[in-house]
Motif scaffolding. Structure first.
Motif, PDB file in Angstrom:
ATOM      1  N   CYS A 184      49.289 136.576 -42.009  1.00 45.28           N
ATOM      2  CA  CYS A 184      49.454 135.916 -40.712  1.00 45.28           C
ATOM      3  C   CYS A 184      50.354 136.746 -39.812  1.00 45.28           C
ATOM      4  O   CYS A 184      51.297 137.383 -40.286  1.00 45.28           O
ATOM      5  CB  CYS A 184      50.069 134.528 -40.895  1.00 45.28           C
ATOM      6  N   SER A 185      50.076 136.696 -38.524  1.00 46.33           N
ATOM      7  CA  SER A 185      50.836 137.461 -37.524  1.00 46.33           C
ATOM      8  C   SER A 185      51.348 136.526 -36.438  1.00 46.33           C
ATOM      9  O   SER A 185      50.935 136.617 -35.276  1.00 46.33           O
ATOM     10  CB  SER A 185      49.934 138.537 -36.902  1.00 46.33           C
ATOM     11  N   PRO A 186      52.256 135.595 -36.777  1.00 45.04           N
ATOM     12  CA  PRO A 186      52.675 134.578 -35.811  1.00 45.04           C
ATOM     13  C   PRO A 186      53.302 135.142 -34.540  1.00 45.04           C
ATOM     14  O   PRO A 186      53.228 134.489 -33.485  1.00 45.04           O
ATOM     15  CB  PRO A 186      53.667 133.717 -36.585  1.00 45.04           C
ATOM     16  N   ASP A 187      53.879 136.332 -34.598  1.00 46.94           N
ATOM     17  CA  ASP A 187      54.442 136.940 -33.386  1.00 46.94           C
ATOM     18  C   ASP A 187      53.354 137.315 -32.381  1.00 46.94           C
ATOM     19  O   ASP A 187      53.655 137.536 -31.201  1.00 46.94           O
ATOM     20  CB  ASP A 187      55.284 138.164 -33.732  1.00 46.94           C
ATOM     21  N   MET A 188      52.109 137.364 -32.847  1.00 50.70           N
ATOM     22  CA  MET A 188      50.992 137.703 -31.961  1.00 50.70           C
ATOM     23  C   MET A 188      50.274 136.458 -31.435  1.00 50.70           C
ATOM     24  O   MET A 188      49.361 136.576 -30.618  1.00 50.70           O
ATOM     25  CB  MET A 188      50.009 138.617 -32.698  1.00 50.70           C
ATOM     26  N   TRP A 189      50.653 135.286 -31.926  1.00 48.50           N
ATOM     27  CA  TRP A 189      49.991 134.056 -31.483  1.00 48.50           C
ATOM     28  C   TRP A 189      50.533 133.635 -30.122  1.00 48.50           C
ATOM     29  O   TRP A 189      51.753 133.588 -29.923  1.00 48.50           O
ATOM     30  CB  TRP A 189      50.217 132.928 -32.475  1.00 48.50           C
ATOM     31  N   PRO A 190      49.677 133.266 -29.187  1.00 51.41           N
ATOM     32  CA  PRO A 190      50.125 132.866 -27.855  1.00 51.41           C
ATOM     33  C   PRO A 190      50.524 131.388 -27.760  1.00 51.41           C
ATOM     34  O   PRO A 190      50.509 130.809 -26.676  1.00 51.41           O
ATOM     35  CB  PRO A 190      48.893 133.165 -26.988  1.00 51.41           C
ATOM     36  N   VAL A 191      50.887 130.796 -28.893  1.00 49.26           N
ATOM     37  CA  VAL A 191      51.274 129.378 -28.938  1.00 49.26           C
ATOM     38  C   VAL A 191      52.461 129.211 -29.885  1.00 49.26           C
ATOM     39  O   VAL A 191      52.793 130.131 -30.637  1.00 49.26           O
ATOM     40  CB  VAL A 191      50.103 128.474 -29.412  1.00 49.26           C
ATOM     41  N   ASP A 192      53.061 128.030 -29.882  1.00 52.17           N
ATOM     42  CA  ASP A 192      54.161 127.693 -30.789  1.00 52.17           C
ATOM     43  C   ASP A 192      53.640 127.723 -32.232  1.00 52.17           C
ATOM     44  O   ASP A 192      52.763 126.938 -32.594  1.00 52.17           O
ATOM     45  CB  ASP A 192      54.705 126.313 -30.426  1.00 52.17           C
ATOM     46  N   LYS A 193      54.188 128.621 -33.042  1.00 52.33           N
ATOM     47  CA  LYS A 193      53.695 128.786 -34.414  1.00 52.33           C
ATOM     48  C   LYS A 193      53.880 127.535 -35.268  1.00 52.33           C
ATOM     49  O   LYS A 193      53.196 127.368 -36.277  1.00 52.33           O
ATOM     50  CB  LYS A 193      54.362 129.986 -35.083  1.00 52.33           C
ATOM     51  N   ASN A 194      54.779 126.654 -34.886  1.00 53.18           N
ATOM     52  CA  ASN A 194      54.999 125.415 -35.635  1.00 53.18           C
ATOM     53  C   ASN A 194      53.997 124.325 -35.280  1.00 53.18           C
ATOM     54  O   ASN A 194      54.035 123.247 -35.862  1.00 53.18           O
ATOM     55  CB  ASN A 194      56.422 124.910 -35.399  1.00 53.18           C
ATOM     56  N   LYS A 195      53.115 124.613 -34.349  1.00 55.78           N
ATOM     57  CA  LYS A 195      52.109 123.635 -33.900  1.00 55.78           C
ATOM     58  C   LYS A 195      50.690 124.141 -34.165  1.00 55.78           C
ATOM     59  O   LYS A 195      49.753 123.779 -33.466  1.00 55.78           O
ATOM     60  CB  LYS A 195      52.288 123.353 -32.401  1.00 55.78           C
ATOM     61  N   VAL A 196      50.546 124.988 -35.186  1.00 55.69           N
ATOM     62  CA  VAL A 196      49.249 125.570 -35.522  1.00 55.69           C
ATOM     63  C   VAL A 196      48.773 125.021 -36.867  1.00 55.69           C
ATOM     64  O   VAL A 196      49.461 125.179 -37.880  1.00 55.69           O
ATOM     65  CB  VAL A 196      49.334 127.116 -35.570  1.00 55.69           C
ATOM     66  N   CYS A 197      47.617 124.378 -36.866  1.00 55.77           N
ATOM     67  CA  CYS A 197      47.026 123.939 -38.132  1.00 55.77           C
ATOM     68  C   CYS A 197      46.317 125.141 -38.756  1.00 55.77           C
ATOM     69  O   CYS A 197      46.200 126.206 -38.141  1.00 55.77           O
ATOM     70  CB  CYS A 197      46.067 122.773 -37.910  1.00 55.77           C
ATOM     71  N   TYR A 198      45.853 124.972 -40.004  1.00 57.21           N
ATOM     72  CA  TYR A 198      45.165 126.069 -40.680  1.00 57.21           C
ATOM     73  C   TYR A 198      43.771 125.629 -41.075  1.00 57.21           C
ATOM     74  O   TYR A 198      43.605 124.669 -41.836  1.00 57.21           O
ATOM     75  CB  TYR A 198      45.946 126.527 -41.918  1.00 57.21           C
ATOM     76  N   PHE A 199      42.783 126.322 -40.541  1.00 58.48           N
ATOM     77  CA  PHE A 199      41.394 126.078 -40.913  1.00 58.48           C
ATOM     78  C   PHE A 199      41.106 126.858 -42.188  1.00 58.48           C
ATOM     79  O   PHE A 199      40.777 128.042 -42.151  1.00 58.48           O
ATOM     80  CB  PHE A 199      40.452 126.514 -39.791  1.00 58.48           C
TER      81      PHE A 199
END
Length: 196
Positions: A86-101
């Protein structure tokens, strides 16, 4: 597994529940390779589907006997942790609000009927109700015709990063038998984010 001769109109949907576990394990291993799913894993994944009593995972069923013809396993944003894939620093959203498919699977005999997209839509609705703003997936780039990537991109998924040998550890240490690789799995996984 029985042969499937259903049409789109014969399919109905239900939240993931223990009565479907056996059918999910059978279909998952048929499509993704032996030992991709076990009863222990699906039990764990079921627990990870919940946040505030809301279940984000779904099954597609066919016939009066409710044969499992598809499923979408989705971990609530509060029920999983990032790892080296996972590359959470590259996500354009709050990483604590991301579900996992975790997984989307449709029986090969039922593909092309929109079942995967309906399952995704239902999981997104529940994940949003849980408080998620996006969902992350690791897409199997070796799927026939690269169909998994095309499906997820068509539904709004954005490529974040490609990860070589994503499932190698599972093939070496967890007896996962990749359906396309001889020996240990060398498949590449695409880290993709779908914003809600």
């Amino acid at each position: 597994m029985k042969s499937i001769s259903s049409t789109k109109s014969d399919v109905h949907y239900a939240p993931l529940a223990p009565e479907y576990f056996e059918g999910i394990v059978t279909l998952g291993n048929q499509v993704h390779g032996d030992n991709y799913l076990t009863l222990d894993l699906i039990t764990q994944y079921y627990t990870q589907s919940f946040h505030d009593g809301i279940n984000a995972s779904w099954v597609a069923l066919s016939g009066t006997d409710d044969q499992v013809v598809g499923f979408r396993l989705t971990f609530a944003h509060s029920q999983w942790q990032t790892d080296k894939w996972c590359s959470p620093d590259m996500w354009p959203v709050d990483k604590n609000k991301v579900c996992y498919f975790k997984c989307n699977t449709v029986s090969p005999a039922m593909q092309g009927l929109g079942i995967g997209s309906i399952l995704l839509e239902k999981s997104i609705t529940q994940a949003k109700a849980q408080g998620a703003v996006a969902g992350l997936a690791h897409i199997w780039l070796a799927s026939p015709g690269n169909s998994a990537f095309k499906y997820f991109a068509k539904n709004g998924g954005e490529l974040i990063k490609k990860h070589p040998n994503k499932w190698r550890y599972a093939s070496i240490h967890e007896n996962y038998d990749c359906p396309v690789c001889e020996g240990y799995c060398e498949c590449e996984g695409a880290e993709m984010l779908l914003r809600f």
